[in-house]
Motif scaffolding. Structure first.
Motif, PDB file in Angstrom:
ATOM      1  N   VAL A  45       0.839  -1.200   0.000  1.00  0.00           N
ATOM      2  CA  VAL A  45       0.000   0.000   0.000  1.00  0.00           C
ATOM      3  C   VAL A  45       0.875   1.251   0.000  1.00  0.00           C
ATOM      4  CG1 VAL A  45      -0.113  -0.019   2.529  1.00  0.00           C
ATOM      5  CG2 VAL A  45      -1.915   1.153   1.227  1.00  0.00           C
ATOM      6  N   THR A  46       0.343   2.338  -0.556  1.00  0.00           N
ATOM      7  CA  THR A  46       0.955   3.654  -0.409  1.00  0.00           C
ATOM      8  C   THR A  46       0.028   4.518   0.440  1.00  0.00           C
ATOM      9  OG1 THR A  46      -0.061   4.413  -2.471  1.00  0.00           O
ATOM     10  CG2 THR A  46       2.180   3.549  -2.605  1.00  0.00           C
ATOM     11  N   PHE A  47       0.611   5.513   1.111  1.00  0.00           N
ATOM     12  CA  PHE A  47      -0.165   6.331   2.035  1.00  0.00           C
ATOM     13  C   PHE A  47      -0.174   7.798   1.618  1.00  0.00           C
ATOM     14  CE2 PHE A  47       1.202   2.736   4.682  1.00  0.00           C
ATOM     15  CZ  PHE A  47      -0.027   2.337   5.179  1.00  0.00           C
ATOM     16  N   GLY A  84       4.551   8.712  -0.846  1.00  0.00           N
ATOM     17  CA  GLY A  84       4.104   7.984  -2.028  1.00  0.00           C
ATOM     18  C   GLY A  84       4.835   6.683  -2.285  1.00  0.00           C
ATOM     19  N   LYS A  85       5.804   6.343  -1.437  1.00  0.00           N
ATOM     20  CA  LYS A  85       6.533   5.086  -1.622  1.00  0.00           C
ATOM     21  C   LYS A  85       5.694   3.917  -1.118  1.00  0.00           C
ATOM     22  CE  LYS A  85      10.842   2.715  -0.481  1.00  0.00           C
ATOM     23  NZ  LYS A  85      12.120   2.765   0.271  1.00  0.00           N
ATOM     24  N   LYS A  86       5.640   2.867  -1.923  1.00  0.00           N
ATOM     25  CA  LYS A  86       4.835   1.691  -1.538  1.00  0.00           C
ATOM     26  C   LYS A  86       5.514   0.929  -0.405  1.00  0.00           C
ATOM     27  CE  LYS A  86       2.118  -0.399  -4.247  1.00  0.00           C
ATOM     28  NZ  LYS A  86       1.427  -1.128  -5.331  1.00  0.00           N
ATOM     29  N   VAL A  87       4.711   0.496   0.545  1.00  0.00           N
ATOM     30  CA  VAL A  87       5.181  -0.279   1.690  1.00  0.00           C
ATOM     31  C   VAL A  87       4.549  -1.661   1.625  1.00  0.00           C
ATOM     32  CG1 VAL A  87       5.233  -0.433   4.203  1.00  0.00           C
ATOM     33  CG2 VAL A  87       5.404   1.796   3.097  1.00  0.00           C
ATOM     34  N   LEU A 133      -3.237  -2.555  -2.506  1.00  0.00           N
ATOM     35  CA  LEU A 133      -4.167  -1.454  -2.289  1.00  0.00           C
ATOM     36  C   LEU A 133      -3.702  -0.192  -3.009  1.00  0.00           C
ATOM     37  CD1 LEU A 133      -4.871  -1.788   1.541  1.00  0.00           C
ATOM     38  CD2 LEU A 133      -6.269  -2.622  -0.341  1.00  0.00           C
ATOM     39  N   ASP A 134      -4.685   0.625  -3.403  1.00  0.00           N
ATOM     40  CA  ASP A 134      -4.370   1.950  -3.906  1.00  0.00           C
ATOM     41  C   ASP A 134      -4.003   2.841  -2.722  1.00  0.00           C
ATOM     42  OD1 ASP A 134      -4.929   1.177  -6.506  1.00  0.00           O
ATOM     43  OD2 ASP A 134      -7.061   1.658  -6.303  1.00  0.00           O
ATOM     44  N   GLU A 135      -3.854   4.102  -2.986  1.00  0.00           N
ATOM     45  CA  GLU A 135      -3.456   5.059  -1.963  1.00  0.00           C
ATOM     46  C   GLU A 135      -4.471   5.106  -0.820  1.00  0.00           C
ATOM     47  OE1 GLU A 135      -1.346   9.166  -2.710  1.00  0.00           O
ATOM     48  OE2 GLU A 135      -3.520   9.391  -2.898  1.00  0.00           O
ATOM     49  N   LEU A 136      -3.974   5.047   0.411  1.00  0.00           N
ATOM     50  CA  LEU A 136      -4.816   5.078   1.610  1.00  0.00           C
ATOM     51  C   LEU A 136      -4.584   6.399   2.329  1.00  0.00           C
ATOM     52  CD1 LEU A 136      -6.717   2.998   3.038  1.00  0.00           C
ATOM     53  CD2 LEU A 136      -4.814   2.493   4.548  1.00  0.00           C
ATOM     54  N   ASP A 137      -5.662   7.139   2.562  1.00  0.00           N
ATOM     55  CA  ASP A 137      -5.553   8.459   3.192  1.00  0.00           C
ATOM     56  C   ASP A 137      -5.628   8.320   4.707  1.00  0.00           C
ATOM     57  OD1 ASP A 137      -5.487  11.116   3.820  1.00  0.00           O
ATOM     58  OD2 ASP A 137      -7.163  11.699   2.548  1.00  0.00           O
TER      59      ASP A 137
END
Length: 240
Positions: A45-47, A84-87, A133-137
Motif C-alpha cells: 500500500v501507499t499512504f 508515495g513510496k509503496k510499503v 491497495l491503492d493510496e490510503l488516506d
C-alpha cells in the motif's frame, strides 16, 4: 617410497571423485534450513496524509480471528521516508481461525482504535494472501470521528438532552455541524472547520487552547489528535 606415492595418489583420486559426486548432487555447499512461515498475508500500500501518521499509537497490519476485538497477529508499518513510496508488510503463520486482515491504528495494549481497511479471509483455502491497495488516506474523517469524538466528546456533545455549545458530535451529525459552520463562541467569527485553512479553523483553537478541552489528552496523544485534524482540514476536510 613408491608405496607412499601410490597412497597419496590414491587419496587424491578419492577426493576428486567425492568432489565431482557432490557437485553432481548439488551438495557442494551446506544445506540451509528453510523456515516454515505457515500461511502468510502480504499487504502492499501507499499512504497519503503522512502528517496524520500516529504518534502515540501504531499504524499496523493486524489479523483478527473469532474475537474481532483482539488481534491474533500484528506488525507495525514503518513510516516511509519518501511520500508515495509503496510499503509491503507480511504477517507470517496466520492462525487457522483468521477471519480478517486489517490496516488499523492500535494502542500499545493492542486495542483497536480505528480500522482503515478490512480484507475478509476465506475459510476454505490455505493459500497465501496477497493484498494490493491503492493510496490510503490517513487523514480520514472516519478516524477523527472514532478516535476523537466518539471517545472523548459525545458524552457532552450529543450524548445527553443538553448538547454542550449546541454542537452535536455524534456520527450522524458531526460533519454537518462542523464544516463551513460559524462557531458562535468565536470572537473572530471563525468557522469550526474552514476547509484548506487549519490556521483559521476554530475546532483546533478549542482543542489546543480552550480551558475545558486543552487537557483532554496527554502530550503525545494531543499531538497525534491535533496533527490528524490539521492534516484533514489542510486536505480539504472531506467526509471520508
Amino acid at each position: 617410497m613408491k608405496t607412499i606415492i601410490y597412497i597419496k595418489n590414491g587419496i587424491l583420486v578419492m577426493l576428486a571423485v567425492l568432489l565431482i559426486t557432490a557437485c553432481d548432487e548439488g551438495k557442494i555447499y551446506p544445506e540451509e534450513d528453510v523456515a516454515d512461515l505457515g500461511r502468510t498475508a502480504t499487504v502492499s500500500v501507499t499512504f497519503k496524509g503522512s502528517g496524520a501518521w500516529p504518534k502515540k499509537n501504531y499504524l499496523s497490519v493486524i489479523a483478527l480471528g473469532s474475537n474481532s476485538e483482539t488481534p491474533t497477529l500484528t506488525k507495525r508499518i514503518p513510516k516511509p521516508i519518501n511520500a508515495g513510496k509503496k510499503v509491503s508488510i507480511t504477517l507470517n503463520n496466520l492462525k487457522e481461525d483468521t477471519r480478517e486482515i486489517c490496516i488499523a491504528v492500535i494502542s500499545n495494549g493492542l486495542n483497536i482504535i480505528y480500522k482503515y481497511y478490512t480484507y475478509e479471509v476465506s475459510g476454505n483455502t490455505n493459500d497465501n494472501i496477497e493484498i494490493e491497495l491503492d493510496e490510503l488516506d490517513l487523514a480520514s474523517y472516519g478516524r477523527i470521528q472514532e478516535q476523537v469524538f466518539n471517545t472523548n466528546c459525545t458524552t457532552c456533545h450529543g450524548g445527553s438532552t443538553q448538547i454542550a455549545g449546541k454542537l452535536n458530535l455524534t456520527p450522524e451529525k458531526s460533519y454537518a455541524a462542523l464544516v463551513n459552520i460559524e462557531a458562535p463562541l468565536s470572537p473572530d467569527k471563525q468557522k469550526y472547520v474552514d476547509p484548506g485553512k487549519p490556521d483559521e479553523s476554530y475546532l483546533l483553537e478549542i482543542l489546543e487552547n480552550n480551558d475545558y478541552h486543552k487537557d483532554m489528552f496527554n502530550s503525545t496523544g494531543k499531538q497525534e489528535v491535533l496533527s490528524l485534524i490539521e492534516t484533514w482540514i489542510q486536505e480539504g476536510a472531506n467526509n471520508n
